[in-house]
Design a protein around this motif. Structure first.
Motif, short mmCIF file in Angstrom:
data_model
loop_
_atom_site.label_atom_id
_atom_site.label_comp_id
_atom_site.label_asym_id
_atom_site.label_seq_id
_atom_site.Cartn_x
_atom_site.Cartn_y
_atom_site.Cartn_z
N GLU A 57 0.58 -1.06 -0.10
CA GLU A 57 -0.14 0.06 -0.18
C GLU A 57 0.87 1.35 0.00
O GLU A 57 0.71 2.23 -0.72
N LEU A 75 2.11 1.75 -3.48
CA LEU A 75 1.13 2.19 -4.63
C LEU A 75 0.77 3.60 -4.08
O LEU A 75 0.36 4.63 -4.97
N HIS A 76 0.68 4.18 -3.00
CA HIS A 76 0.48 5.47 -2.65
C HIS A 76 1.37 6.37 -2.86
O HIS A 76 1.16 7.75 -3.33
N PRO A 108 1.56 6.27 -7.45
CA PRO A 108 0.31 5.61 -8.06
C PRO A 108 0.35 5.46 -9.56
O PRO A 108 0.57 6.17 -10.30
#
Length: 623
Positions: free
Chosen positions: A591, A594-595, A598
């Motif tokens: 996460e 991905l954060h 993006p």
């Protein structure tokens, strides 16, 4: 036999004889391939002779490597003269005078060695053996044996020895290359500590290893100490009855998480290891849980085994061995229940302390990889302020989040109480603290995001600066409506920021009798993620969602980190507390990436990565 007990005329009866007796001796000698085990057999002979001090030395004399074992025991067959005793040993291979003892006497004396066979183990160590023996009142003699040769030599020693000395000395010369490498001081000491653990604990015995060949920083002298087991002792009965035989003794431990080597439960007979793992036991199948659990370690002792001669590994599958296996199976339900209980406690501890452990795991990421952006972490909505639209809109989503008592300052997660570690590290004062003089707010200045929380502590001291640890009457208050503290009394409180930015002064008052001291701390309430040094730092609390039909493992949804507890990978990871924590760390790492970067194409790839990590993690645990 024919009717009437008569032997048929064509029946031949006789006694087995070896066509070549030395060929049998060769098989016995070669049945011991491990030089460390052969050394243990020679040491065992000294222990059987009631030695209290045994000294082992690896040396080189005149360019020839050797291994010397000296003990102060009763000597080689002390009731015979030296020449007769050595002749008996050389001409009675495979016969032990100790067999005349009853099983009870053998158990009491813990006799394991057999001079007739164990002595031949020197073939695995070197090319020749000399046994020197001396008892008071008799001249010393020496027995020489040679690898792969039926010849032996016995002669009187010409060297002078004190007439009152009683000693046995064994020297193995011209060490084989594998034996030379495996019989260093450290390796000998570690092996003997495990192999003879029971006897080292039960006897007044001192074994010392000297290495006169070792160079550099390699240890030169080591005293052999009984091996100790790591982990927590399991609540298993120390003694388990074995019908018709001596009881077995079980000493079992649960290894702590992160132990590099998998554990095993060894089996010993009269203090000497006969199986490195109970899973190797041949009389029954124990190669299954709980015995195969890599977290399990320890030892099971049973003195009634008939140990296989020569290699001294394995046991005869007789009635005693079968009774042992039956009794051992009876332990399994209790052992499984104990492991399940400890696993549940570990899981509960990880659940209660999950955020702290995740924060600890990711603590160095902002410093070592500042390109990664962490999440804005807020307080639960139930601790928000009345009329706050953000709290009302986010509702359940925020209720699953927590800062774990941490804020974000300079891109680094702040611990719950930044001053506790410093205060606890202060050396104790020689004199008790005096009267209350000053009180400080710890930390004195900090930054909290809107709706965030921060733990504060009152630090009271006397006039000389010594910390006061006794109970005081402590009160907290906030200068404005931008935040609040809860509780308002006590040495520790939690500040909860409101929805607006600004600066807040937190005041603490400490009172003891008529003495009152006051202190202030400053808190700046900032926008979400606002940090002068770059990346935000925050570990969101996972909210577990049961979605067995969903292929997703975790996701960030309206600011909340959701974990699919119905996914097959989660169920696999949840089998152990350690695996579950590592699985959640892998999901959080996904996460964070991905954060920070993006890109829609990254998500499937990272999901595949987590899948592979989950599979390999289970294999790594099994060792």
């Amino acid at each position: 036999m024919a009717a009437g007990g008569r032997r048929p005329r064509d029946q031949i009866v006789g006694k087995l004889r070896a066509a070549d007796p030395f060929e049998l001796i060769r098989w016995l000698a070669r049945s011991q391939p491990d030089p460390r085990k052969a050394l243990a057999e020679l040491v065992q002979n000294a222990i059987d002779a009631q030695a209290r001090s045994i000294r082992i030395t690896r040396l080189r004399e005149r360019g020839v490597t050797g291994l010397r074992i000296v003990d102060d025991g009763d000597g080689v067959i002390p009731d015979l003269d030296r020449e007769g005793a050595l002749t008996y040993i050389a001409t009675h291979v495979g016969h032990s005078r100790k067999r005349n003892l009853t099983p009870e006497q053998r158990r009491e004396l813990m006799l394991q060695g057999k001079y007739g066979i164990g002595l031949l183990g020197f073939w695995a160590i070197g090319q020749a053996l000399e046994m020197r023996t001396h008892v008071p009142g008799q001249p010393a003699h020496v027995l020489r044996l040679f690898e792969d040769s039926p010849r032996y030599e016995i002669e009187r020693l010409r060297s002078r020895l004190p007439l009152d000395e009683r000693a046995t000395e064994i020297v193995v010369r011209d060490l084989h290359r594998p034996a030379f490498l495996s019989l260093t001081a450290r390796r000998m000491a570690d092996y003997l500590a495990a192999e003879l653990r029971g006897q080292l604990l039960a006897r007044d015995l001192r074994i010392t290893v000297h290495d006169r060949i070792a160079r550099g920083r390699a240890p030169k002298t080591i005293e052999v100490k009984p091996a100790r087991f790591n982990g927590d002792r399991l609540d298993i009965p120390l003694e388990v009855p074995v019908p018709g035989h001596s009881p077995l003794r079980a000493e079992l431990y649960l290894l702590p998480p992160g132990t590099p080597e998998p554990g095993h439960v060894a089996v010993s007979c009269a203090g000497t290891t006969v199986y490195d793992s109970v899973c190797e036991l041949g009389v029954a199948d124990f190669a299954h849980a709980p015995w195969s659990d890599p977290r399990l370690s320890g030892l099971i002792e049973f003195p009634d085994f008939q140990v296989a001669p020569g290699s001294r590994r394995g046991v005869v599958p007789d009635q005693a061995a079968q009774a042992f296996a039956t009794a051992l199976r009876g332990i399994e339900p209790r052992l499984r229940a104990e492991l399940a209980t400890l696993e549940a406690r570990a899981a509960a501890a990880i659940g209660a302390d999950l955020l702290k452990q995740l924060e600890r795991a990711f603590r160095d990421v902002p410093r070592l990889a500042p390109e990664y952006d962490f999440f804005a972490v807020r307080a639960p909505a139930t601790r928000g302020f009345a009329g706050d639209p953000a709290a009302a809109e986010e509702g359940a989503g925020d209720s699953a989040q927590s800062t774990n008592g941490a804020g974000a300052v300079d891109g680094i997660a702040i611990p719950e109480d930044g001053g506790d570690a410093i205060a606890e590290s202060e050396p104790p004062s020689l004199l008790p603290p005096g009267a209350l003089a000053i009180v400080h707010v710890v930390p004195a200045a900090t930054r909290v995001e809107r709706l965030g929380v921060r733990r504060l502590r009152a630090d009271a001291r006397d006039a000389s600066g010594t910390r006061i640890r006794r109970a005081l009457d402590i009160r907290w208050e906030v200068s404005s409506g931008l935040g609040r503290v809860d509780p308002v009394d006590g040495a520790v409180t939690t500040f909860t920021a409101g929805p607006d930015t600004g600066r807040v002064t937190v005041k603490v008052t400490a009172a003891e009798g008529d003495t009152v001291a006051e202190g202030e701390g400053r808190i700046d309430i900032t926008e979400l993620g606002e940090s002068p040094s770059g990346p935000r730092a925050g570990i969101p609390e996972p909210r577990f969602v049961e979605d067995p039909a969903g292929s997703w493992r975790s996701r960030m949804l309206t600011g909340c980190w959701e974990v699919n507890s119905g996914h097959a990978d989660f169920r696999t990871a949840a089998e152990t507390a350690r695996r579950k924590l590592r699985y959640l760390a892998a999901l959080l790492a996904k996460e964070v990436v991905l954060h920070s970067f993006p890109a829609p194409q990254l998500a499937p790839v990272l999901e595949r990565l987590v899948e592979v990590l989950t599979i390999t993690e289970r294999r790594l645990e099994r060792g």
